[in-house]
Design an enzyme around this catalytic site. Structure first.
Site, PDB file in Angstrom:
ATOM      1  N   THR A  96      -3.223  -4.793  14.922  1.00  0.00           N
ATOM      2  CA  THR A  96      -2.859  -5.997  14.168  1.00  0.00           C
ATOM      3  C   THR A  96      -1.423  -5.896  13.686  1.00  0.00           C
ATOM      4  OG1 THR A  96      -5.145  -6.258  13.380  1.00  0.00           O
ATOM      5  CG2 THR A  96      -3.441  -7.450  12.169  1.00  0.00           C
ATOM      6  N   GLU A 120      -4.874   0.869   6.692  1.00  0.00           N
ATOM      7  CA  GLU A 120      -4.838   1.522   8.001  1.00  0.00           C
ATOM      8  C   GLU A 120      -5.860   0.910   8.956  1.00  0.00           C
ATOM      9  OE1 GLU A 120      -2.703   3.564   9.139  1.00  0.00           O
ATOM     10  OE2 GLU A 120      -1.634   3.938   7.270  1.00  0.00           O
ATOM     11  N   CYS A 129      19.097   1.374  20.932  1.00  0.00           N
ATOM     12  CA  CYS A 129      19.733   2.680  21.117  1.00  0.00           C
ATOM     13  C   CYS A 129      21.157   2.723  20.568  1.00  0.00           C
ATOM     14  CB  CYS A 129      19.738   3.047  22.605  1.00  0.00           C
ATOM     15  SG  CYS A 129      18.080   3.229  23.310  1.00  0.00           S
ATOM     16  N   LEU A 184      -9.373 -11.625  12.729  1.00  0.00           N
ATOM     17  CA  LEU A 184      -8.631 -10.387  13.018  1.00  0.00           C
ATOM     18  C   LEU A 184      -9.014  -9.779  14.360  1.00  0.00           C
ATOM     19  CD1 LEU A 184      -8.253  -8.158   9.802  1.00  0.00           C
ATOM     20  CD2 LEU A 184      -6.469  -9.017  11.302  1.00  0.00           C
ATOM     21  N   TYR A 242      -5.919   9.956  13.739  1.00  0.00           N
ATOM     22  CA  TYR A 242      -4.772   9.285  13.142  1.00  0.00           C
ATOM     23  C   TYR A 242      -5.078   8.770  11.741  1.00  0.00           C
ATOM     24  CZ  TYR A 242      -1.805   5.563  11.636  1.00  0.00           C
ATOM     25  OH  TYR A 242      -1.017   4.770  10.835  1.00  0.00           O
ATOM     26  N   TRP A 252       0.810  -1.215   0.000  1.00  0.00           N
ATOM     27  CA  TRP A 252       0.000   0.000   0.000  1.00  0.00           C
ATOM     28  C   TRP A 252       0.846   1.268   0.000  1.00  0.00           C
ATOM     29  CZ3 TRP A 252      -0.506  -3.978   3.607  1.00  0.00           C
ATOM     30  CH2 TRP A 252       0.212  -3.828   4.792  1.00  0.00           C
ATOM     31  N   ARG A 253       2.167   1.110   0.110  1.00  0.00           N
ATOM     32  CA  ARG A 253       3.045   2.271   0.005  1.00  0.00           C
ATOM     33  C   ARG A 253       3.447   2.554  -1.434  1.00  0.00           C
ATOM     34  NH1 ARG A 253       6.994   1.535   5.372  1.00  0.00           N
ATOM     35  NH2 ARG A 253       5.374   2.100   6.887  1.00  0.00           N
ATOM     36  N   ASP A 308       0.353   7.891  15.924  1.00  0.00           N
ATOM     37  CA  ASP A 308      -0.060   6.609  16.500  1.00  0.00           C
ATOM     38  C   ASP A 308       0.825   6.276  17.700  1.00  0.00           C
ATOM     39  OD1 ASP A 308       2.363   5.845  15.413  1.00  0.00           O
ATOM     40  OD2 ASP A 308       1.576   4.095  14.349  1.00  0.00           O
ATOM     41  N   CYS A 346      21.024   3.830  17.018  1.00  0.00           N
ATOM     42  CA  CYS A 346      20.019   4.851  16.741  1.00  0.00           C
ATOM     43  C   CYS A 346      20.652   6.132  16.198  1.00  0.00           C
ATOM     44  CB  CYS A 346      19.232   5.179  18.008  1.00  0.00           C
ATOM     45  SG  CYS A 346      17.986   6.461  17.762  1.00  0.00           S
TER      46      CYS A 346
END
Length: 338
Positions: free
Chosen positions: A41, A35, A195, A78, A116, A22-23, A134, A198
């Protein structure tokens, strides 16, 4: 600092972001569907459901024309079934409007769509400069900026939302939103955050103060209520009885066998078999312990008017809770009729 954080996140995303179908589209229907499915999920599970929905309902018009039973059956497994009902209702609203709305206000007017989801659809499909906030975003920003205002309070939500909006680079909200969500899911994780690798480490207040595991702060705790169910699967000359769960309780609109809760078993004459006992099933706010009986008889039992009799072979054509699916699966140990 803000623009630097945005730039670093987007650069990280271009190297580490997840490649999801979906991107690769600006289709608001495909994006909205992803979404809704991905709320509560995991992506590994949600991806297969998204593909199934896109196959069965390739357009919002097709989804709108489906029956609720068709939608719930495809959604089965789901959980959080209110999402499916809102999805179905919103599809009908979109068709009635003549197409998918393009502004934040209009998108938020659709059934089941909050801040959101509206911001995600608006930014990913229409390029609107809106921050989609989110749980991942709450966590990343609370840690990087050292925010200890509880995120489950109005002040905390507003503070993080305003900060996220301030971080959105003009014209690049879609990439920024994907970046910070993936960063929270893959790098700045709830437990054992990475971290040491990061890219925001030298700017992160929580890392500097040794508070990574403490942030974000939450005040409320979920109260879990125990419930005890006894399901009775009636077998009568190749048929069984089911009914649809009503509104105002869990699993609204789904089908189930005879359910006894808080009362003794009925005194029916026939063959009783205890198939399994105290099966544990965890929901967000409920912990269910279920007993499951197979009752075999040669004559139909008198049941309330909302029960229907169906062929056993058709049982799986009716959407039912995962707990019921699991319980009925145990019948095969006693009889392969289903």
């Amino acid at each position: 600092m803000n623009q630097t954080v945005s730039t670093i996140l987007i650069q990280w995303y271009r190297s580490h972001g997840r490649d999801l179908p979906w991107r690769h589209t600006r289709d608001p229907y495909a994006i909205w569907l992803s979404e809704v499915i991905l709320q509560q999920t995991r992506i590994a599970q949600g991806l297969s459901y998204w593909q199934r929905f896109m196959h069965h309902f390739p357009t919002v018009e097709r989804l709108a024309s489906a029956t609720e039973d068709e939608v719930l059956l495809l959604w089965q497994g789901l959980g959080y079934y209110s999402r499916a009902r809102h999805l179905h209702e919103a599809a009908r609203q979109i068709v009635a409007k003549g197409g998918f709305p393009t502004t934040l206000r209009e998108i938020k007017s659709l059934s089941g769509i909050g801040d959101y989801t509206a911001a995600a659809i608006a930014s990913f499909a229409f390029g609107v400069d809106a921050a989609a906030v989110d749980g991942n975003v709450y966590r990343v920003l609370a840690r990087v900026f050292g925010i200890d205002t509880p995120i489950d309070t109005s002040n905390g939500r507003h503070l993080i939302a305003a900060l996220a909006q301030d971080l959105v680079p003009k014209g690049h909200a879609d990439e920024f939103n994907q970046a910070i969500m993936d960063f929270g899911a893959l790098q700045c994780t709830p437990r054992k955050a990475r971290c040491e690798t990061c890219p925001l480490l030298d700017r992160c207040v929580a890392a500097h103060d040794g508070r990574v595991e403490e942030l974000p702060v939450k005040l409320k705790t979920t109260t879990i209520k125990e419930r005890h169910f006894t399901y009775i699967f009636i077998r009568c000359k190749g048929q069984t009885a089911i009914h649809r769960r009503k509104a105002g309780d869990i699993w609204q609109g789904l089908w189930e066998p005879v359910l006894v809760e808080g009362t003794a078993l009925p005194q029916w004459q026939g063959q009783w078999t205890l198939v399994c006992k105290e099966v544990k099933h965890q929901l967000t706010h409920r912990l269910i312990f279920a007993d499951f009986y197979l009752f075999e008889t040669d004559s139909r039992i008198s049941l309330p008017a909302d029960y229907i009799w169906i062929d056993e072979a058709a049982f799986n054509c009716y959407a039912h809770p995962q707990l019921v699916k699991n319980l009925v699966g145990h019948i095969h140990l006693h009889s392969p009729s289903l």
